[in-house]
Design an enzyme around this catalytic site. Structure first.
Site, PDB file in Angstrom:
ATOM      1  N   PHE A 108      77.721  28.150  57.301  1.00 56.72           N
ATOM      2  CA  PHE A 108      79.147  27.961  57.562  1.00 56.72           C
ATOM      3  C   PHE A 108      79.991  29.176  57.159  1.00 56.72           C
ATOM      4  O   PHE A 108      81.102  29.041  56.679  1.00 56.72           O
ATOM      5  CB  PHE A 108      79.646  26.682  56.875  1.00 56.72           C
ATOM      6  CG  PHE A 108      78.764  25.499  57.158  1.00 56.72           C
ATOM      7  CD1 PHE A 108      78.602  25.028  58.449  1.00 56.72           C
ATOM      8  CD2 PHE A 108      78.032  24.908  56.138  1.00 56.72           C
ATOM      9  CE1 PHE A 108      77.768  23.962  58.725  1.00 56.72           C
ATOM     10  CE2 PHE A 108      77.182  23.841  56.410  1.00 56.72           C
ATOM     11  CZ  PHE A 108      77.042  23.368  57.702  1.00 56.72           C
ATOM     12  N   ARG A 109      79.425  30.362  57.353  1.00 57.25           N
ATOM     13  CA  ARG A 109      80.099  31.643  57.113  1.00 57.25           C
ATOM     14  C   ARG A 109      80.408  31.889  55.639  1.00 57.25           C
ATOM     15  O   ARG A 109      81.191  32.775  55.300  1.00 57.25           O
ATOM     16  CB  ARG A 109      81.404  31.740  57.931  1.00 57.25           C
ATOM     17  CG  ARG A 109      81.220  31.516  59.432  1.00 57.25           C
ATOM     18  CD  ARG A 109      80.413  32.624  60.068  1.00 57.25           C
ATOM     19  NE  ARG A 109      80.362  32.492  61.520  1.00 57.25           N
ATOM     20  CZ  ARG A 109      79.298  32.087  62.186  1.00 57.25           C
ATOM     21  NH1 ARG A 109      78.193  31.758  61.531  1.00 57.25           N
ATOM     22  NH2 ARG A 109      79.318  31.991  63.497  1.00 57.25           N
ATOM     23  N   LEU A 110      79.777  31.134  54.735  1.00 51.68           N
ATOM     24  CA  LEU A 110      79.954  31.353  53.297  1.00 51.68           C
ATOM     25  C   LEU A 110      78.872  32.322  52.827  1.00 51.68           C
ATOM     26  O   LEU A 110      77.991  31.984  52.024  1.00 51.68           O
ATOM     27  CB  LEU A 110      79.907  30.022  52.537  1.00 51.68           C
ATOM     28  CG  LEU A 110      80.966  29.004  52.968  1.00 51.68           C
ATOM     29  CD1 LEU A 110      80.792  27.690  52.212  1.00 51.68           C
ATOM     30  CD2 LEU A 110      82.368  29.573  52.744  1.00 51.68           C
TER      31      LEU A 110
END
Length: 220
Positions: free
Chosen positions: A198-200
């Site tokens: 999730f783009r973390l």
């Protein structure tokens, strides 16, 4: 067009299947960047379909406009990242005018990348000779034949030049042309990035601090 051109973002299931190898925290325990880079490059050699040592080289032209292309890393040690090319090429002329560069390694199979920024120095003649001597004979002849980055009217002209140089070196060792050399990017900053769900993402930046490195974990 029957399907979207841009692929969709990964699903929860995609992330779970693809990113398990990027979950450990040991990368953040590294005190210098070269060991971690070597680990990642070895993993890329095992997983990438070809050219795990490919890197984007970004330079500035005479007007200060950025330029970029893919080149191959040919050596890396505590001095920096080394590649070779014709110094009369566009990149060579840009490096002489602005001796600084940025590199990006992007390993799709690992979902990792490394960014390097630093000053550029020319390798010694002995280093350039040693690497050139290890190239295939045909590649060495090609270095003599090509006026890299200059306009070329046809493939036939190139092939004629290669044939001319091949004949000229018949029965001789192919020496390194003066215009062919190597450059070393001496890093001032190296950043490691790896994909997380999730783009973390995970980001770890090393900045040169005298003879040591200052380490900083970055927000995604």
């Amino acid at each position: 067009m029957t399907q979207p051109l841009i692929p969709p973002s990964p699903s929860v299931q995609d992330y779970a299947a693809q990113l398990a190898a990027n979950a450990d925290e040991t990368m953040f325990e590294q005190v210098e960047p070269y060991g971690l880079f070597a680990e990642w490059l070895e993993a890329a050699k095992a997983g990438e379909p070809n050219d795990a040592n490919a890197m984007t080289l970004a330079t500035l032209d005479a007007e200060g406009v950025p330029d970029a292309r893919i080149v191959l890393l040919k050596d890396v040690d505590a001095r920096g990242f080394t590649f070779f090319s014709n110094q009369e090429s566009a990149k060579g002329e840009q490096l002489w005018a602005h001796p600084a560069a940025a590199l990006v390694f992007h390993w799709k199979s690992l979902r990792r990348q490394v960014r390097v920024r630093g000053v550029v120095e020319q390798v010694s003649a002995a280093e350039a000779d040693a690497y050139f001597a290890g190239r295939a004979r045909e590649s060495r002849i090609g270095a003599w034949a090509s006026d890299q980055s200059r306009p070329l009217d046809s493939r036939a002209t190139l092939e004629a030049r290669v044939a001319e140089k091949t004949a000229g070196f018949d029965g001789q060792e192919v020496s390194r042309p003066d215009r062919w050399t190597g450059w070393r990017v001496v890093p001032q900053q190296i950043e490691f990035w790896r994909d997380r769900a999730f783009r973390l993402h995970d980001r770890l930046r090393f900045e040169r601090d005298g003879e040591a490195w200052r380490r900083t974990r970055l927000w995604p």
